[in-house]
Design an enzyme around this catalytic site. Structure first.
Site, PDB file in Angstrom:
ATOM      1  N   HIS A   1       0.856  -1.194   0.000  1.00 14.63           N
ATOM      2  CA  HIS A   1       0.000   0.000   0.000  1.00 14.63           C
ATOM      3  C   HIS A   1       0.887   1.237   0.000  1.00 14.63           C
ATOM      4  O   HIS A   1       1.682   1.444   0.911  1.00 14.63           O
ATOM      5  CB  HIS A   1      -0.904   0.001   1.240  1.00 14.63           C
TER       6      HIS A   1
ATOM      7  N   HIS B   1       3.042 -19.544 -14.874  1.00 14.90           N
ATOM      8  CA  HIS B   1       1.948 -18.759 -15.436  1.00 14.90           C
ATOM      9  C   HIS B   1       1.862 -17.401 -14.727  1.00 14.90           C
ATOM     10  O   HIS B   1       2.129 -17.305 -13.531  1.00 14.90           O
ATOM     11  CB  HIS B   1       0.613 -19.494 -15.296  1.00 14.90           C
TER      12      HIS B   1
END
Length: 483
Positions: free
Chosen positions: A289, A374
């Protein structure tokens, strides 16, 4: 100067370096023969019955505490995605005609939207709710609730059908929708529809942007740590009807062009019966954040323009802010997932730059292709995918799922990561043991990462949002689509 979080994350590696001379000294010390220790031990030790019982109790207690303190594994049992009907489709030509009519007195704003659409990476099959296709658009509260019911209930019905779960077996319900937060809440709407238990733990997250899906997963994981043998459902969506911008400011018109309908419902559990049958298990989840920085805090915000129209305003600093958030996030997740060779190379780069005091050198970017098979990058727009591909040194194949999800469904906000994961499964590429990195960005500004490990080889699905079109993908997406 290296970021503070980066220094903390690589402190352990520095400690390992410092242990090398100590280990060398220890190995050089001459150790008496093993038989000497055995003889001395046998001649000096004598156990009484109380001592044996007390020792046994301590061993059992220690083992019990160890087992109880071990984190419970969070399994992803299955998930379901919303697929809009074809009647909701908005083609390029339809979008251009619609904006031309609604922006009759603002030709510059209309031309700006057309240029954005041409470079957006979206295809001809993306969908918006009917209320936004009216002339003029009708951002109505009742129509917004109808959209929410359609998207959320469709996902939930499909999830219950796929898993065979009864709604009363749901212990935790978490729903994230940033811009639409009615009263009663959307979680209350779900509980009422499916007549869930009165003691269900429900949470409704709003205002947390496109990265809220992984925030919801993190919240579900933390709750599951404290409640054994429990099931949690996470619903991620964005309701568009009430949030269509009707003004003319360019910075606020951009979301009209990119955001489309979508939603996902994900079933998580810590029950042992899912050890073999669950699709994935959660390995790591790291949240970053950047809200303490004013530029990061203000780069995506909901505002009113000078004429009183509300919308989402995107700052020109958005890509730079996203890049800084990504750097901080990968410095935290890197030590958790990267092979030791890549970590040593990064520490070497930090030490070398510190000694030479060279601030102009480009930072060493670890090869994350060695850690994951992936990648699911939030399909926020073409520029976002391009920037992450460049920053992480990925190939076009690694970002294929993100590009195709953006092309077929558009920016579906927090649910986009699940459309990308579904694409990989639909292509038959997900094998047991494969690792998936999901990266989400959102207002605030936030960058969140989740790492999943495939628990079993996933059979190519015969249904789902990609079932009728997966053979057409991947498609070539030109730099500019002429409208």
């Amino acid at each position: 100067m290296a970021p503070k979080s980066l220094k903390q994350n690589y402190l352990k590696l520095g400690f390992l370096f410092s242990l090398i001379p100590i280990i060398t000294i220890i190995l050089s010390i001459e150790i008496p023969p093993k038989q000497y220790f055995l003889n001395h031990f046998n001649s000096s030790i004598h156990f009484t019955s109380p001592q044996i019982l007390y020792s046994s109790f301590l061993i059992i207690l220690s083992l019990t505490l160890f087992i109880m303190s071990k984190p419970r594994t969070t399994y992803l049992v299955d998930y379901a995605l919303y697929k809009p009907p074809k009647s909701f489709r908005v083609s390029f030509a339809g979008f251009v005609d619609h904006t031309r009519i609604t922006l009759t007195n603002e030709p510059k704003s209309h031309n700006f939207l057309v240029k954005i659409l041409q470079r957006s990476g979206l295809g001809e099959e993306t969908c918006v709710p009917p209320a936004l296709q009216y002339i003029p658009p009708c951002p109505d509260m009742n129509l917004a609730r109808e959209e929410a019911e359609l998207v959320i209930f469709s996902c939930m019905d499909t999830l219950f059908h796929k898993t065979g779960m009864d709604p009363k077996d749901v212990d935790i319900l978490i729903l994230n929708c940033s811009l639409y937060s009615p009263t009663p809440s959307l979680t209350a709407m779900v509980i009422n529809k499916y007549k869930m238990r009165s003691n269900i733990k429900s949470f409704n997250l709003s205002g947390m942007g496109c990265s809220a899906g992984l925030i919801s997963i993190d919240l579900a994981k933390d709750i599951l740590q404290n409640y054994p043998n429990s099931n949690a459902i996470v619903i991620s969506t964005e309701i568009l009807t009430l949030n269509y911008y009707l003004g003319k400011e360019r910075a606020m018109l951009l979301p009209n062009c990119l955001f489309r309908m979508g939603g996902a419902a994900v079933l998580l559990s810590n029950k042992r019966k899912y050890i073999r049958n669950a699709k994935y298990k959660l390995s790591h989840l790291v949240r970053t954040h950047m809200g303490s920085d004013d530029k990061s805090y203000k780069c995506v915000s909901q505002e009113e323009d000078s004429e009183g129209y509300s919308g989402i305003k995107l700052s020109i600093d958005l890509m730079a802010v996203a890049g800084e958030a990504l750097k901080t996030n990968i410095s935290a997740i890197g030590p958790l997932v990267l092979p030791i060779t890549e970590q040593f190379l990064f520490v070497y780069w930090v030490i070398r730059n510190k000694i030479s005091n060279s601030k102009g050198n480009k930072p060493y970017v670890p090869d994350f292709k060695k850690a994951f098979e992936h990648f699911c990058i939030h399909a926020g727009g073409r520029a976002v995918i391009d920037e992450l591909k460049k920053s992480l040194r990925l190939t076009e194949e690694h970002v294929e799922a993100s590009r195709m999800a953006l092309h077929r469904f558009g920016n579906t906000s927090s649910s986009s990561l699940w459309y990308e994961l579904s694409y990989i499964e639909a292509k038959g590429r997900m094998k047991k043991g494969d690792r998936v990195w999901q990266i989400g960005f959102g207002s605030g500004f936030k960058c969140n990462s989740a790492v999943w490990k495939c628990n079993r080889t996933i059979d190519t699905p015969v249904d789902g949002p990609w079932a009728d079109c997966i053979d057409k993908y991947p498609v070539c997406i030109p730099e500019i689509v002429k409208v």
